[in-house]
Design a protein around this motif. Structure first.
Motif, PDB file in Angstrom:
ATOM      1  N   VAL A  79      52.246   9.362 -90.093  1.00 39.82           N
ATOM      2  CA  VAL A  79      53.537   8.830 -89.672  1.00 39.82           C
ATOM      3  C   VAL A  79      53.787   7.496 -90.362  1.00 39.82           C
ATOM      4  N   LEU A  80      55.012   7.281 -90.791  1.00 41.34           N
ATOM      5  CA  LEU A  80      55.424   6.018 -91.397  1.00 41.34           C
ATOM      6  C   LEU A  80      56.525   5.388 -90.554  1.00 41.34           C
ATOM      7  N   TYR A  81      56.302   4.142 -90.152  1.00 44.48           N
ATOM      8  CA  TYR A  81      57.315   3.375 -89.424  1.00 44.48           C
ATOM      9  C   TYR A  81      57.988   2.401 -90.385  1.00 44.48           C
ATOM     10  N   VAL A  82      59.321   2.381 -90.362  1.00 42.12           N
ATOM     11  CA  VAL A  82      60.083   1.433 -91.164  1.00 42.12           C
ATOM     12  C   VAL A  82      61.120   0.790 -90.260  1.00 42.12           C
ATOM     13  N   LEU A  83      61.147  -0.551 -90.252  1.00 41.64           N
ATOM     14  CA  LEU A  83      62.085  -1.289 -89.416  1.00 41.64           C
ATOM     15  C   LEU A  83      63.272  -1.723 -90.260  1.00 41.64           C
ATOM     16  N   ASN A  84      64.413  -1.058 -90.074  1.00 39.08           N
ATOM     17  CA  ASN A  84      65.629  -1.391 -90.813  1.00 39.08           C
ATOM     18  C   ASN A  84      66.386  -2.478 -90.051  1.00 39.08           C
ATOM     19  N   SER A  85      66.128  -3.725 -90.404  1.00 39.05           N
ATOM     20  CA  SER A  85      66.703  -4.833 -89.632  1.00 39.05           C
ATOM     21  C   SER A  85      68.218  -4.882 -89.758  1.00 39.05           C
ATOM     22  N   GLY A  86      68.763  -4.407 -90.890  1.00 43.86           N
ATOM     23  CA  GLY A  86      70.213  -4.427 -91.068  1.00 43.86           C
ATOM     24  C   GLY A  86      70.940  -3.302 -90.384  1.00 43.86           C
ATOM     25  N   ASP A  87      70.216  -2.295 -89.901  1.00 38.92           N
ATOM     26  CA  ASP A  87      70.826  -1.145 -89.237  1.00 38.92           C
ATOM     27  C   ASP A  87      70.490  -1.070 -87.756  1.00 38.92           C
ATOM     28  N   ALA A  88      69.774  -2.071 -87.230  1.00 42.99           N
ATOM     29  CA  ALA A  88      69.393  -2.083 -85.818  1.00 42.99           C
ATOM     30  C   ALA A  88      68.695  -0.787 -85.426  1.00 42.99           C
ATOM     31  N   GLU A  89      67.679  -0.402 -86.227  1.00 40.55           N
ATOM     32  CA  GLU A  89      66.991   0.845 -85.930  1.00 40.55           C
ATOM     33  C   GLU A  89      65.569   0.814 -86.477  1.00 40.55           C
ATOM     34  N   ILE A  90      64.754   1.680 -85.899  1.00 39.55           N
ATOM     35  CA  ILE A  90      63.393   1.931 -86.370  1.00 39.55           C
ATOM     36  C   ILE A  90      63.343   3.387 -86.796  1.00 39.55           C
ATOM     37  N   MET A  91      62.921   3.631 -88.024  1.00 38.53           N
ATOM     38  CA  MET A  91      62.801   5.004 -88.507  1.00 38.53           C
ATOM     39  C   MET A  91      61.340   5.428 -88.467  1.00 38.53           C
ATOM     40  N   VAL A  92      61.100   6.614 -87.915  1.00 35.00           N
ATOM     41  CA  VAL A  92      59.770   7.201 -87.845  1.00 35.00           C
ATOM     42  C   VAL A  92      59.800   8.443 -88.725  1.00 35.00           C
ATOM     43  N   LEU A  93      58.976   8.436 -89.779  1.00 34.10           N
ATOM     44  CA  LEU A  93      59.036   9.488 -90.789  1.00 34.10           C
ATOM     45  C   LEU A  93      57.716  10.241 -90.888  1.00 34.10           C
ATOM     46  N   ASP A  94      57.799  11.497 -91.266  1.00 35.75           N
ATOM     47  CA  ASP A  94      56.641  12.242 -91.732  1.00 35.75           C
ATOM     48  C   ASP A  94      56.277  11.646 -93.099  1.00 35.75           C
TER      49      ASP A  94
END
Length: 325
Positions: free
Chosen positions: A23-38
């Motif tokens: 799992v890869l977590y990426v914090l998109n600070s400009g989009d107010a979201e956290i993406m959780v990726l395969d």
């Protein structure tokens, strides 16, 4: 009937469940979201909305949960690492950067906007505020002395670094280190500080409170990360869009790669590849330090914090890295 039989075999331990992807977590600070990726397919598993701006994340000491700070929304998210499920949300004042002390007893949180450093006690499940210290102008990143007695905080707006006692929960000293100090790590009895307003890493002796050496890495020297198996110290330079590797013993530059897009935070996968948020281009870059091969993929606006979570069983134990996040 086949489905029922398969379920019975799984229940009895006679069948192997499907492999779960890293799992890869990426914090998109400009989009107010956290993406959780395969991490293998790069496909989205989950998207977690936050109130305003998520910047940094940290493992709990027992690695059972991730803590993700929504600094603009004054909230801390507690997340199940393998699935991205949000277990709970708590009101926390402006959690910009955060780290647990090496002994696991404290979480220290810097508040870039509110000019404060908060010290929380941690009992394994819950946080309790123990002290709030007013600090001069933009407390940014932090690092601990290995014995957990002192935390060091960079002060971006004051050209300085401060030392705080975790025993008395009071400031000990402050010293000038350079223009806009950002990332900091403890390394071989020295503090390495990225001087974001310039082009180098400052090597600080915390006992004498002196900058003993400067190491050129590129303009916008920002964050520092110790590679897998106590390997190279990697430095990101956002203005020059560069990742630099320093020998862990001599701190001499050994390699440097131009990585377009403004590399910011790094994480490492079990194969030793570097995954970097590219702050200015809205992408994640993947760099193989052995071959220099690079690739990148679109993610979201202003990605900042990133973490690779190995979930699949591997033939060898995954290599881990200590890092500022």
């Amino acid at each position: 009937m086949r489905r029922l039989a398969a379920l019975m075999l799984l229940f009895l331990g006679l069948a192997t469940p499907p492999a779960r992807a890293d799992v890869l977590y990426v914090l998109n600070s400009g989009d107010a979201e956290i993406m959780v990726l395969d991490a293998t397919t790069r496909q989205e598993i989950r998207r977690i909305g936050v109130l305003r701006e998520a910047h940094h994340l940290v493992w709990a000491p027992d690695r059972s949960v991730l803590l993700i700070g929504d600094s603009g929304g004054n909230e801390m998210l507690f997340v199940q690492p393998a699935t991205g499920e949000v277990l709970r949300r708590e009101r926390i004042s402006n959690p910009y950067h955060m780290e647990f002390s090496p002994d696991g007893k404290h979480l220290v949180v810097t508040s870039l906007r509110r000019n404060q450093v908060d010290i929380y006690a941690w009992n394994g499940t819950d946080l309790a505020l123990r002290a709030r210290l007013r600090m001069p102008d933009k407390p940014s990143h932090l690092a601990f002395r290995p014995d957990s007695k002192i935390v060091y905080v960079t002060l971006q707006g004051s050209r300085a670094m401060a030392a705080i006692s975790l025993e008395t929960q009071l400031p000990l000293w402050q010293m000038e280190v350079g223009r806009e100090p950002a990332g900091v790590i403890w390394h071989n009895d020295r503090l390495l500080v990225g001087i974001m307003g310039s082009d180098h890493v400052a090597v600080v002796n915390p006992e004498t409170r002196a900058v003993e050496r400067t190491i050129f890495t590129g303009r916008g020297a920002h964050a520092l990360f110790v590679g897998p198996n106590q390997g190279p110290v990697y430095v990101t330079s956002r203005v020059d869009s560069r990742i630099t590797a320093l020998d862990p013993t001599t701190l001499q530059m050994t390699q440097s790669w131009v990585v377009p897009g403004g590399p910011d935070c790094l994480t490492f996968d079990p194969e030793g590849r570097i995954w970097a948020t590219l702050r200015w281009s809205g992408r994640v870059g993947v760099l193989d330090p052995e071959t220099g091969a690079q690739e990148s993929f679109r993610i979201g606006r202003s990605p900042h914090g990133i973490l690779y979570v190995p979930v699949r069983p591997t033939a060898a134990a995954p290599r881990t890295a200590s890092a500022t996040r």
